[in-house]
Enzyme design. Structure first.
Site, PDB file in Angstrom:
ATOM      1  CG  ASP A  97       4.603 -29.151  20.206  1.00 38.37           C
ATOM      2  OD1 ASP A  97       5.451 -29.933  19.768  1.00 38.37           O
ATOM      3  OD2 ASP A  97       3.950 -28.376  19.480  1.00 38.37           O
TER       4      ASP A  97
ATOM      5  CG  HIS B 173       4.646 -27.884  15.853  1.00 34.93           C
ATOM      6  ND1 HIS B 173       4.717 -28.768  16.896  1.00 34.93           N
ATOM      7  CD2 HIS B 173       4.687 -28.645  14.733  1.00 34.93           C
ATOM      8  CE1 HIS B 173       4.799 -29.999  16.428  1.00 34.93           C
ATOM      9  NE2 HIS B 173       4.785 -29.946  15.122  1.00 34.93           N
TER      10      HIS B 173
HETATM   11  N1  LIG Z   1       1.446 -29.612  13.944  1.00 36.51           N
HETATM   12  C1  LIG Z   1       1.770 -30.844  14.329  1.00 36.51           C
HETATM   13  O1  LIG Z   1       1.886 -31.105  15.545  1.00 36.51           O
HETATM   14  C2  LIG Z   1       1.966 -31.955  13.343  1.00 36.51           C
HETATM   15  C3  LIG Z   1       2.099 -33.268  13.793  1.00 36.51           C
HETATM   16  C4  LIG Z   1       2.295 -34.288  12.865  1.00 36.51           C
HETATM   17  C5  LIG Z   1       2.368 -33.989  11.505  1.00 36.51           C
HETATM   18  N2  LIG Z   1       2.246 -32.714  11.089  1.00 36.51           N
HETATM   19  C6  LIG Z   1       2.285 -32.361   9.670  1.00 36.51           C
HETATM   20  O2  LIG Z   1       1.037 -32.694   9.058  1.00 36.51           O
HETATM   21  C7  LIG Z   1       1.221 -32.846   7.653  1.00 36.51           C
HETATM   22  C8  LIG Z   1       0.550 -34.130   7.178  1.00 36.51           C
HETATM   23  O3  LIG Z   1       1.200 -35.253   7.736  1.00 36.51           O
HETATM   24  P1  LIG Z   1       0.839 -36.739   7.268  1.00 36.51           P
HETATM   25  O4  LIG Z   1       1.724 -37.626   8.055  1.00 36.51           O
HETATM   26  O5  LIG Z   1      -0.632 -36.960   7.295  1.00 36.51           O
HETATM   27  O6  LIG Z   1       1.374 -36.694   5.759  1.00 36.51           O
HETATM   28  P2  LIG Z   1       0.983 -37.651   4.543  1.00 36.51           P
HETATM   29  O7  LIG Z   1       1.992 -37.405   3.478  1.00 36.51           O
HETATM   30  O8  LIG Z   1       0.719 -39.031   5.016  1.00 36.51           O
HETATM   31  O9  LIG Z   1      -0.421 -37.048   4.086  1.00 36.51           O
HETATM   32  C9  LIG Z   1      -0.541 -35.768   3.571  1.00 36.51           C
HETATM   33  C10 LIG Z   1      -1.683 -35.807   2.566  1.00 36.51           C
HETATM   34  O10 LIG Z   1      -1.910 -34.477   2.105  1.00 36.51           O
HETATM   35  C11 LIG Z   1      -2.256 -34.546   0.752  1.00 36.51           C
HETATM   36  N3  LIG Z   1      -2.064 -33.240   0.134  1.00 36.51           N
HETATM   37  C12 LIG Z   1      -0.927 -32.692  -0.350  1.00 36.51           C
HETATM   38  N4  LIG Z   1      -1.176 -31.487  -0.886  1.00 36.51           N
HETATM   39  C13 LIG Z   1      -2.497 -31.249  -0.719  1.00 36.51           C
HETATM   40  C14 LIG Z   1      -3.355 -30.178  -1.070  1.00 36.51           C
HETATM   41  N5  LIG Z   1      -2.905 -29.091  -1.715  1.00 36.51           N
HETATM   42  N6  LIG Z   1      -4.661 -30.281  -0.744  1.00 36.51           N
HETATM   43  C15 LIG Z   1      -5.141 -31.370  -0.124  1.00 36.51           C
HETATM   44  N7  LIG Z   1      -4.370 -32.435   0.217  1.00 36.51           N
HETATM   45  C16 LIG Z   1      -3.065 -32.363  -0.072  1.00 36.51           C
HETATM   46  C17 LIG Z   1      -1.360 -35.652   0.192  1.00 36.51           C
HETATM   47  O11 LIG Z   1      -1.889 -36.181  -1.045  1.00 36.51           O
HETATM   48  C18 LIG Z   1      -1.379 -36.663   1.326  1.00 36.51           C
HETATM   49  O12 LIG Z   1      -2.414 -37.629   1.155  1.00 36.51           O
HETATM   50  C19 LIG Z   1       2.729 -32.798   7.444  1.00 36.51           C
HETATM   51  O13 LIG Z   1       3.108 -31.495   7.023  1.00 36.51           O
HETATM   52  C20 LIG Z   1       3.291 -33.098   8.816  1.00 36.51           C
HETATM   53  O14 LIG Z   1       4.596 -32.612   8.998  1.00 36.51           O
HETATM   54  C21 LIG Z   1       2.039 -31.697  11.982  1.00 36.51           C
HETATM   55  O1  LIG Z   2       8.086 -33.530  13.693  1.00 34.62           O
HETATM   56  C1  LIG Z   2       7.468 -33.578  12.628  1.00 34.62           C
HETATM   57  O2  LIG Z   2       7.974 -33.266  11.551  1.00 34.62           O
HETATM   58  C2  LIG Z   2       6.031 -34.047  12.656  1.00 34.62           C
HETATM   59  C3  LIG Z   2       5.242 -33.351  13.697  1.00 34.62           C
HETATM   60  O3  LIG Z   2       5.328 -31.962  13.566  1.00 34.62           O
HETATM   61  C4  LIG Z   2       5.586 -33.795  15.103  1.00 34.62           C
HETATM   62  O4  LIG Z   2       5.829 -32.938  15.951  1.00 34.62           O
HETATM   63  O5  LIG Z   2       5.570 -35.013  15.357  1.00 34.62           O
END
Ligand SMILES: NC(=O)c1ccc[n+]([C@@H]2O[C@H](COP(=O)([O-])OP(=O)(O)OC[C@H]3O[C@@H](n4cnc5c(N)ncnc54)[C@H](O)[C@@H]3O)[C@@H](O)[C@H]2O)c1
Ligand SMILES: O=C(O)C[C@H](O)C(=O)O
Length: 328
Positions: free
Chosen positions: A159, A187
């Protein structure tokens, strides 16, 4: 060359992992003199895909990559970890709020907090990326009684970076000329990207943009950027999220620049009237691996309202995970 440090990454075979691991191995996160051992956690069915990612890490021939461990056991992944990036969780789909993921993802962070508490380095620095990041960080922290609560942080850096880039585009000035950006709170779409202290080439940002743009364009664009990316890309942000995670950990490990600060989701100590214990985005500086909240900022009535609204949402999330038995 320093001794290698251990960096645990969960969800390592996912979208964010695919970008993040290569940045860590290249030295972008901890510096060009710091070898790393990657300790990668995945669910059992994803271990085969993870083995392919490891083949690609090998093919990168990274001089700083001193070893790779893959496992489906948090007690192995977090063993002696100096840094832990908790990414593994389900991402939201179009039409969902991040808070809708609480029950699905909340359960992941309790056992991971317990495992960190038992086996990680006593100085481990933990960053939670998986959504809803602030409350997942709270769950992990509350289930890690043998670690200091301050060791658990959540990512609002994406952000923060989005806010820098929007302001840069509006003013026509490079991102590097912008200082003292703040993301307060969750967030989520209630976050408060605050320009009241921000400067562009030394000039207060609010002298360069009008209030209508600030309130009706800038704040909602930053707060809803995640949803805009899901809408455009069909899946949630990944490379920019990985980049923000690298920025967060680099600044926590190596320190912030003189005369500037960054935004981190950290346990509130009650500063600025934010209820104690919530994992809330604050402006922080970092020295010798320790972060401190920037104190003494003037808070306008406008800011107060926004800061309270996002705190209120975090209190509701905390109450919901209490109800689920994930925190006390
Ligand atoms: N804070 C932020 O700014 C931000 C930004 C983008 C994404 N995210 C979040 O990050 C997370 C991951 O996103 P992504 O796009 O990589 O998702 P994704 O689905 O591509 O990958 C997530 C991975 O986590 C694994 N997983 C699930 N449960 C697990 C566990 N208990 N232990 C270990 N691994 C596990 C899955 O098998 C998968 O490979 C999501 O919750 C997404 O919303 C947060
Ligand atoms: O918005 C989402 O769900 C993914 C991530 O937290 C983002 O801010 O891009």
């Amino acid at each position: 060359m320093k001794n290698p440090v251990r960096v645990a990454v969960t969800g390592a075979a996912g979208q964010i992992g695919y970008s993040l691991l290569f940045r860590i191995a290249s030295g972008s996160m901890l510096g060009q003199d710091q070898p790393v051992i990657l300790q990668l956690l995945e669910v059992t069915p994803a271990l085969k895909a993870l083995s392919g990612v490891v083949m690609e890490l090998q093919d990168g021939a990274f001089p700083l990559l001193a070893g790779v461990v893959t496992t489906d056991d948090p007690m192995v992944a977090f063993k002696d970890a100096d840094y832990a990036l908790l990414v593994g969780a389900m991402p939201r789909k179009a039409g969902m709020e991040r808070g809708d993921l609480l029950s699905a993802n909340g359960g992941i962070f309790k056992p991971q907090g317990e495992a960190l508490s038992e086996v990680a380095s006593r100085n481990v620095k933990v960053l939670v990326v998986g959504n809803p990041a602030n409350t997942n960080a709270l769950i992990a922290q509350q289930n890690a009684p043998k670690l200091d609560p301050k060791q658990f942080t959540a990512m609002v850096r994406l952000d923060h970076n989005r806010a820098l880039s929007q302001l840069s585009a509006k003013t026509g000035k490079p991102v590097g000329s912008i200082k003292k950006m703040t993301i307060w709170g969750n967030h989520s779409s209630t976050q408060y990207p605050d320009l009241s202290q921000t400067t562009v080439d030394g000039t207060p940002a609010l002298e360069l943009v009008d209030q209508a743009w600030y309130e009706s364009d800038f704040i909602p664009t930053v707060a809803k950027r995640g949803a805009a990316i899901i809408e455009a890309r069909g899946s949630s942000s990944a490379a920019s999220a990985a980049s923000a995670a690298v920025d967060h950990m680099r600044d926590w490990a190596l320190g912030t620049a003189e005369g500037d600060w960054v935004s981190m989701g950290i346990p509130s100590d009650g500063s600025y009237g934010v209820p104690e214990g919530l994992i809330y985005g604050f402006p922080v500086t970092v020295k010798n691996g320790e972060y401190s909240i920037v104190q003494g900022l003037d808070i306008s009535e406008f800011s107060r309202g926004r800061m309270d609204a996002t705190a209120h949402e975090l209190e509701e999330e905390r109450a919901a995970v209490r109800e689920l038995g994930l925190v006390k």
